[in-house]
Scaffold this active site. Structure first.
Site, PDB file in Angstrom:
ATOM      1  N   GLN A 165      -1.545  -6.667   3.351  1.00 40.70           N
ATOM      2  CA  GLN A 165      -0.730  -7.801   3.785  1.00 40.70           C
ATOM      3  C   GLN A 165      -1.573  -8.947   4.337  1.00 40.70           C
ATOM      4  OE1 GLN A 165       2.437  -8.265   3.258  1.00 40.70           O
ATOM      5  NE2 GLN A 165       2.838  -6.216   2.476  1.00 40.70           N
ATOM      6  N   CYS A 176       8.613   1.583   3.202  1.00 36.56           N
ATOM      7  CA  CYS A 176       7.510   2.543   3.097  1.00 36.56           C
ATOM      8  C   CYS A 176       6.821   2.758   4.432  1.00 36.56           C
ATOM      9  CB  CYS A 176       6.484   2.097   2.061  1.00 36.56           C
ATOM     10  SG  CYS A 176       7.151   1.958   0.422  1.00 36.56           S
ATOM     11  N   ASP A 236      -6.688  -1.714   6.190  1.00 35.00           N
ATOM     12  CA  ASP A 236      -5.715  -1.956   5.129  1.00 35.00           C
ATOM     13  C   ASP A 236      -5.352  -3.438   5.158  1.00 35.00           C
ATOM     14  OD1 ASP A 236      -3.557  -2.243   3.495  1.00 35.00           O
ATOM     15  OD2 ASP A 236      -2.327  -0.682   4.439  1.00 35.00           O
ATOM     16  N   HIS A 293       1.752   1.725   6.643  1.00 27.01           N
ATOM     17  CA  HIS A 293       2.475   1.898   5.385  1.00 27.01           C
ATOM     18  C   HIS A 293       2.187   3.325   4.901  1.00 27.01           C
ATOM     19  CE1 HIS A 293       3.249   1.259   1.056  1.00 27.01           C
ATOM     20  NE2 HIS A 293       3.880   0.146   1.392  1.00 27.01           N
ATOM     21  N   LYS A 303       0.092  -8.770  -4.449  1.00 27.24           N
ATOM     22  CA  LYS A 303       0.651  -9.353  -3.218  1.00 27.24           C
ATOM     23  C   LYS A 303      -0.009 -10.688  -2.899  1.00 27.24           C
ATOM     24  CE  LYS A 303       1.625  -4.853  -1.137  1.00 27.24           C
ATOM     25  NZ  LYS A 303       3.091  -4.755  -1.179  1.00 27.24           N
TER      26      LYS A 303
HETATM   27  C1  LIG Z   1       0.366  -2.790   4.622  1.00 20.95           C
HETATM   28  C2  LIG Z   1       0.415  -2.255   3.230  1.00 20.95           C
HETATM   29  N1  LIG Z   1      -0.484  -1.347   2.838  1.00 20.95           N
HETATM   30  C3  LIG Z   1      -0.501  -0.849   1.604  1.00 20.95           C
HETATM   31  C4  LIG Z   1       0.415  -1.234   0.661  1.00 20.95           C
HETATM   32  C5  LIG Z   1       0.367  -0.626  -0.693  1.00 20.95           C
HETATM   33  O1  LIG Z   1       0.211  -1.570  -1.697  1.00 20.95           O
HETATM   34  P1  LIG Z   1       0.323  -1.114  -3.210  1.00 20.95           P
HETATM   35  O2  LIG Z   1       1.696  -0.579  -3.388  1.00 20.95           O
HETATM   36  O3  LIG Z   1       0.100  -2.373  -3.970  1.00 20.95           O
HETATM   37  O4  LIG Z   1      -0.719  -0.099  -3.428  1.00 20.95           O
HETATM   38  C6  LIG Z   1       1.391  -2.163   1.016  1.00 20.95           C
HETATM   39  C7  LIG Z   1       2.414  -2.555   0.035  1.00 20.95           C
HETATM   40  O5  LIG Z   1       3.584  -2.622   0.288  1.00 20.95           O
HETATM   41  C8  LIG Z   1       1.382  -2.684   2.325  1.00 20.95           C
HETATM   42  O6  LIG Z   1       2.291  -3.588   2.700  1.00 20.95           O
END
Ligand SMILES: Cc1ncc(COP(=O)(O)O)c(C=O)c1O
Lengths: 413, 152
Positions: A201, A364, A198, A121, A224
């Site tokens: 998800q 993203c 990370d 992401h 999430k």
């Molecule tokens: C795999 C992953 N990492 C990081 C993020 C970032 O999350 P946030 O926008 O809540 O900081 C997301 C959110 O879409 C994600 O799916």
């Protein structure tokens, strides 16, 4: 097994109609809906306990502080991390930036390497680009397979003694792919590199054990996983946090302040400058309690059942291109696809008209889109309140979209 | 909702999307304009011949959603034979159409009128606008390069 019928009654929004049709919410990878218990926790906090934390001597301040720190303990238990290693941030993105900046700036130098994967992401890519620019370190990338898996061998190939930090997603927000994290952590540690996982998800959708993974840092976002927006969590080894300089300066993160200098508070507060999202953190604690009651193993089982069913039904749609692994053991419930001849945004618009909320776009993850050779995909992502009937509604809506765009039209041009 | 979808994706729009007579490159083009929407990955490139300050043949290439591609096709058709000044009026008319404002009576939109339905889908306006934003930018570049070229 989850009692989905009962679970659904906890989510007021699921009773909504959209464009005259019952809402089918399949955009859970973007953010999940909130149960009554979480919404009520916010209301109760603001109507009964609202006060700033860690600084008042009055009853409300003590209540608010206890509830806030209680949420930290719960988060630590949920992730099997130490309470002193749990830092609340605004979201997963801020948690990654915190580590990338606070650790990276002090520890990376020209010639060092930061190892990421092709399917990150932007949140786990751009913060590293920033520290690479600031420190002269180089970015390296592990390639994924054509079906969107991350093979240990491919990571081994790009891991070198110059690698100082490895950061990768535990579950892809586009492909659903679950990465072999524990094995990757062992490999990276053997080379002397630190590992950030990370979990934005993965943590909402499967049991994730910080200690068992063995990584140095794990991040997630409350919104999430049934919690409110504006709260993220960083779990790290307390000794690592202690060795790091602060990320942001201000109130709460200090021990003593002189006019020209200051000393730092203990961890984790050293990394929580300013007034945090107190009500949000407390409500996040309720979200974790909700997930604990259901049991993360059951949440995962439900995701696998529903994903298996969805992949089967979707594969039967003519002209569909599915991305990501087909084996549900290797993936979560984010399913990306395209329909031949149709742009994801057009598909998304028609689906919305049918009351079916999905995401259409690059999610993203633009480098991953390029790797897949597409500009965008449609993504349906499931959570614990979704049903097979909703998957059926998705499939019907896709067929409706195909019929709509493939209708015979009067020639004008 | 279905009514609104029919309004958004009128037959004319789908027809331009699927079988545009203006897709391709204009041979001997002296005008070139590019539009890119990084948010959705839509890309457009217009090429056109120009003679005596008027657009001759106008063609486009690109990829994107039905709205962006159909708009490019319809816009190409409308540009042919127009002066730069008339093009400016067409662009203003399209912006007004997206905002639901009344149009200058003298501007003939042709098939572009079919885009009136996009107004009800605010997130999709940028898909249509990609075409005229690209042309507007292309004309500005043309103007600038002329100005620079004529400097003593
Ligand atoms: C795999 C992953 N990492 C990081 C993020 C970032 O999350 P946030 O926008 O809540 O900081 C997301 C959110 O879409 C994600 O799916």
């Amino acid at each position: 097994m989850l009692d989905v019928t009962r679970i659904r009654q906890d989510f007021p929004i699921l009773a909504r109609r959209v464009h005259g049709k019952p809402l089918v919410y399949l955009d859970n990878a973007a953010t999940t809906q909130k149960p009554r218990q979480v919404i009520e926790a916010l209301v109760t906090y603001y109507s009964q306990h609202n006060a700033n934390i860690h600084r008042g001597l009055h009853a409300l301040a003590e209540e608010a502080t206890a509830a806030y720190e209680g949420a930290r303990e719960r988060a630590a238990r949920f992730l099997n991390a130490q309470t002193r290693g749990v830092v609340f941030t605004r979201n997963a993105t801020e948690a990654i930036n915190l580590f990338a900046q606070a650790w990276g700036r002090a520890n990376l130098k020209p010639g060092d390497e930061i190892l990421l994967t092709e399917m990150e992401h932007h949140s786990n890519l751009v913060p590293w680009q920033l520290v690479a620019q600031a420190t002269g370190a180089q970015l390296r990338f592990a390639q994924i397979t054509d079906d969107g898996r991350l093979e240990v061998e491919r990571v081994r190939r790009v891991l070198t003694p110059k690698t100082k930090v490895v950061a990768f997603t535990l579950m892809s927000n586009v492909l659903g792919t679950i990465t072999p994290a524990a094995e990757l952590v062992r490999l990276a540690h053997a080379q002397g590199a630190l590992v950030l996982v990370d979990g934005a998800q993965a943590v909402p959708h499967m049991p994730v054990d910080f200690a068992a993974l063995g990584c140095d840092v794990l991040v997630a976002s409350a919104h999430k996983m049934l919690g409110p927006t504006g709260v993220g969590v960083l779990a790290a080894r307390p000794d690592l946090l202690e060795s790091m300089e602060p990320f942001l300066g201000g109130g709460e993160m200090i021990a003593d302040v002189q006019l020209t200098s200051a000393t730092w508070n203990e961890v984790p507060w050293k990394f929580e400058a300013g007034t945090p999202h107190i009500g949000g953190v407390i409500a996040f604690g309720e979200a974790l309690a909700y997930l604990e009651r259901l049991g993360m193993a059951n949440v995962r089982q439900h995701a696998m059942d529903l994903t298996r069913y969805a992949l089967e039904r979707l594969a039967a749609v003519p002209g569909i291109m599915l991305y990501g692994p087909r084996d549900v053991v290797q993936r979560g419930g984010a399913v990306s696809f395209n329909l031949e001849g149709l742009h994801p945004h057009d598909v998304g618009t028609v689906l919305d008209g049918e009351g079916v909320a999905v995401r259409a776009g690059h999610h993203c993850a633009k480098p991953l889109m390029r790797r897949l050779g597409v500009a965008a995909t449609v993504r349906a992502s499931f959570y614990l309140y979704n049903t097979r009937e909703e998957v059926d509604r998705l499939v019907e809506a896709l067929r409706a979209a195909q019929a709509f765009f493939n209708r015979p039209v009067r020639s004008a041009a | 909702m279905l009514d609104q979808l029919d309004e958004l994706y009128r037959d004319v729009i789908l027809d331009h999307f699927k079988a545009s007579a203006h897709r391709g490159e204009a041979p001997g083009a002296s005008f070139r304009a590019e539009g890119h929407n990084p948010l959705c990955g839509d890309d457009l490139t217009f090429t056109a011949t120009m003679k005596d300050g008027r657009f001759g043949q106008v063609r486009f290439t690109g990829k994107g959603c039905a709205i962006s591609q159909a708009t490019a096709s319809m816009f190409s058709a409308q540009l042919e034979g127009k002066t730069v000044e008339q093009t400016g009026r067409l662009i203003r008319a399209m912006k007004a159409l997206m905002q639901g404002e009344t149009l200058e009576a003298s501007v003939d939109l042709g098939d572009l009128e079919a885009l009136a339905g996009v107004r009800k889908f605010p997130v999709r306006i940028k898909c249509a606008a990609l075409s005229w934003n690209a042309i507007e930018q292309g004309l500005q570049n043309l103007h600038q390069s002329r100005a620079e070229g004529s400097r003593p």
